[in-house]
Design a protein around this motif. Structure first.
Motif, short mmCIF file in Angstrom:
data_model
loop_
_atom_site.label_atom_id
_atom_site.label_comp_id
_atom_site.label_asym_id
_atom_site.label_seq_id
_atom_site.Cartn_x
_atom_site.Cartn_y
_atom_site.Cartn_z
N VAL A 1 -24.03 -30.55 77.03
CA VAL A 1 -24.45 -30.13 75.69
C VAL A 1 -25.97 -30.20 75.59
N ASP A 2 -26.49 -29.45 74.64
CA ASP A 2 -27.93 -29.50 74.40
C ASP A 2 -28.31 -30.66 73.50
N GLU A 3 -27.42 -31.00 72.57
CA GLU A 3 -27.63 -32.15 71.69
C GLU A 3 -26.31 -32.89 71.54
N LEU A 4 -26.39 -34.20 71.33
CA LEU A 4 -25.21 -35.03 71.10
C LEU A 4 -25.40 -35.78 69.79
N LEU A 5 -24.53 -35.50 68.82
CA LEU A 5 -24.54 -36.22 67.55
C LEU A 5 -23.59 -37.41 67.66
N GLU B 1 -19.18 -41.94 79.55
CA GLU B 1 -20.52 -42.08 80.15
C GLU B 1 -21.38 -40.89 79.75
N VAL B 2 -22.68 -41.14 79.65
CA VAL B 2 -23.64 -40.10 79.32
C VAL B 2 -24.75 -40.12 80.36
N SER B 3 -25.20 -38.95 80.76
CA SER B 3 -26.36 -38.87 81.65
C SER B 3 -27.23 -37.71 81.23
N ALA B 4 -28.52 -37.89 81.40
CA ALA B 4 -29.47 -36.85 81.01
C ALA B 4 -29.48 -35.74 82.05
N VAL B 5 -29.52 -34.51 81.56
CA VAL B 5 -29.72 -33.34 82.41
C VAL B 5 -30.84 -32.52 81.79
N ASP B 6 -31.34 -31.54 82.53
CA ASP B 6 -32.44 -30.74 82.02
C ASP B 6 -32.09 -30.13 80.67
N GLY B 7 -32.85 -30.53 79.66
CA GLY B 7 -32.67 -29.94 78.34
C GLY B 7 -31.46 -30.39 77.58
N GLY B 8 -30.76 -31.44 78.04
CA GLY B 8 -29.58 -31.86 77.32
C GLY B 8 -28.94 -33.10 77.89
N ALA B 9 -27.60 -33.15 77.79
CA ALA B 9 -26.87 -34.33 78.24
C ALA B 9 -25.54 -33.92 78.86
N SER B 10 -25.15 -34.66 79.89
CA SER B 10 -23.84 -34.47 80.50
C SER B 10 -22.93 -35.60 80.00
N LEU B 11 -21.77 -35.21 79.49
CA LEU B 11 -20.84 -36.18 78.92
C LEU B 11 -19.60 -36.26 79.79
N THR C 1 -30.27 -43.07 77.90
CA THR C 1 -31.07 -42.17 78.74
C THR C 1 -31.39 -40.85 78.03
N ILE C 2 -30.77 -40.63 76.88
CA ILE C 2 -31.05 -39.43 76.10
C ILE C 2 -31.51 -39.84 74.71
N ARG C 3 -31.87 -38.86 73.91
CA ARG C 3 -32.23 -39.12 72.51
C ARG C 3 -31.17 -38.45 71.65
N PRO C 4 -30.07 -39.15 71.40
CA PRO C 4 -28.97 -38.53 70.64
C PRO C 4 -29.36 -38.29 69.18
N TRP C 5 -28.70 -37.32 68.59
CA TRP C 5 -28.83 -37.14 67.15
C TRP C 5 -28.07 -38.24 66.44
N GLY C 6 -28.63 -38.71 65.34
CA GLY C 6 -27.87 -39.46 64.36
C GLY C 6 -27.66 -38.53 63.18
N SER C 7 -27.16 -39.06 62.09
CA SER C 7 -26.92 -38.21 60.92
C SER C 7 -28.22 -37.60 60.40
#
Length: 464
Positions: free
Chosen positions: A255-259, A235-245, A153-159
């Motif tokens: 967080v704003d970004e998840l690597l 679990e991960v869920s999308a929130v405004d401008g980021g992600a809830s972990l 549901t989010i666009r996580p960072w990879g390396s």
């Protein structure tokens, strides 16, 4: 170029493929080098080079703060750090690498290369390249993605995103306590992000001795990294401008970004190995010369991450030198020896793999990190506490380990942890590869006052 014939076709133009192609070309062969992204590969644009460019300024600033009298501004300038990184990566312009290939007598071919038959590689839809002698697969590795509900549901960072981003996130989550996870956690914390590192064990770098992870854990926390040990992301869920972990213990983080840095796997999935009856979900199995013995005719080779041997650029380039030289020698009709430590044998893959984690403190190792089960090996652990380390930094903290084969009296492995210990690693690598007897190593006198004096202390602790 459709239907063109070469002596060798190399698939993958990262550092490993470039070296394999260069060695084959130096052996007098006509070589094509195929790449579907950027010539120079992962290491040049998204991994080794940009990550170290991001880490170096923070390490330098921390080092300056440890020596009284050095004027320190107090914080990094992210814009200048990013600009220097971009200079090293050329902002994704691979013209220089393409020019290098042509200058080395290698024909660069752009497009996705796939094996479509014996000694045959098809690039794109219909560009067929035939190899008289060999195809060398150097396609590297790809990130492993964990199965976590909601991650899609989010666009996580990879390396790649972690090393190429040009804005500092206010809050960065990092999943994974391996090399990428700890390096990027520290780099982005020093650039100003609030970093939460989530790991499943008690300490990062679980494959290394516990003192390495403990010292690094202290260094990360000193930099303000929030390290969540014995945890994971449930679990991960999308929130405004980021992600809830949702962490394993139920703790919530926003967080704003998840690597996601949970390891890499050999990139064998879309190379055409299925055409040859080889698995596409496992490393490419090669012998010591890099040749795939499961393929009749001995024309298929592999080197680097794709073989699953040692997922390190320098080790891949080493294997590429072996493979390229082996192809050229066999093309000349020479009988080659693949006995251990011969020119045509990648023996070091099994006995002397050096690695560096470029955090602060640095973590380095080569060879064994523990005694072999049921052996008479002896492990010697000491603090790095010599005149050179005391002068190097106030409050210097570091540790060293030496694993010794007591029956033969040679070093099997060395681990160093501490500020700026990476430059000690090659001496350890030479000791392991050369199987230098301890009685002879005793006569390798370390210069005073340098951190290298730790070698003398290790030998003294052993009893010499």
């Amino acid at each position: 170029m459709s239907g063109q014939t070469f002596d060798v076709v190399v698939i993958g133009a990262g550092p490993v493929g470039e070296v394999a192609a260069e060695r084959a070309a130096k052996g007098g062969l006509k070589v094509a080098l195929v790449e579907h992204e950027l010539f120079g590969g992962e290491c040049s644009y998204w991994a080794c080079i940009p990550s170290k460019a991001l880490l170096r300024p923070g390490n330098l600033l921390a080092a300056a703060k440890r020596v009284p009298g050095v004027p320190v501004a107090g914080a990094l300038d992210p814009a200048q750090v990013f600009a220097r990184r971009d200079w090293f990566t050329g902002k994704g312009d691979d013209a220089g690498q393409v020019g290098w290939a042509r200058g080395a007598g290698i024909e660069p071919v752009r497009g996705h290369g796939r094996i479509t038959g014996e000694r045959e590689v098809t690039v794109g839809e219909d560009q067929v390249l035939t190899a008289r002698h060999a195809v060398i697969v150097c396609t590297g590795s790809v990130p492993r993605s964990p199965s976590i509900p909601g991650l899609d549901t989010i666009r996580p960072w990879g390396s790649r995103e972690a090393t190429s981003a040009s804005a500092v996130p206010a809050r960065l989550g990092v999943l994974g306590g391996g090399v990428v996870g700890v390096e990027m956690a520290q780099a982005w914390a020093r650039l100003g992000a609030e970093v939460h590192l989530v790991i499943t064990g008690e300490r990062p770098l679980p494959k290394l001795p516990s003192f390495a992870g403990d010292l690094l854990l202290g260094g990360l926390r000193e930099e303000g990294v929030f390290v969540h040990t014995m945890s994971g992301i449930r679990e991960v869920s999308a929130v405004d401008g980021g992600a809830s972990l949702t962490l394993a213990d139920g703790e919530q983080l926003v967080v704003d970004e998840l690597l996601v840095a949970t390891g890499r796997a050999p990139a064998t999935g879309d190379v055409g190995l299925d055409v040859l009856g080889l698995p596409t979900d496992a490393p490419l199995a090669v012998d010591e010369s890099g040749r795939v013995s499961a393929v009749d005719g001995g024309w298929l080779y592999g080197a680097g991450d794709v073989t699953g041997r040692a997922l390190l650029t320098h080790q891949g380039k080493y294997a590429a030198r072996v493979a390229g030289d082996s192809v050229a020698a066999r093309a000349r009709g020479e009988e080659i020896s693949t006995e251990p430590w011969s020119r045509y044998s990648a023996t070091a893959d099994h006995h002397a793999v050096p690695q560096v984690v470029f955090t602060d403190p640095e973590v380095t190792s080569v060879g064994l990190t523990e005694a072999r089960e049921g052996s008479a090996d002896r492990v010697v652990d000491i603090d790095i506490a010599v005149a050179g380390s005391s002068l190097h930094a106030d409050g210097y903290q570091g540790k060293a380990r030496m694993v010794v084969d007591t029956e033969r009296g040679v070093v099997l492995g060395v681990t160093f942890v501490g500020p700026d210990v990476a430059e000690l690693l090659h001496s350890a690598t030479i000791a392991v590869v050369g199987e230098v007897p301890l009685d002879r190593l005793w006569h390798a006198v370390p210069a005073f006052p340098t951190i290298s004096e730790v070698w003398l202390r290790l030998l003294e602790a052993y009893g010499l």
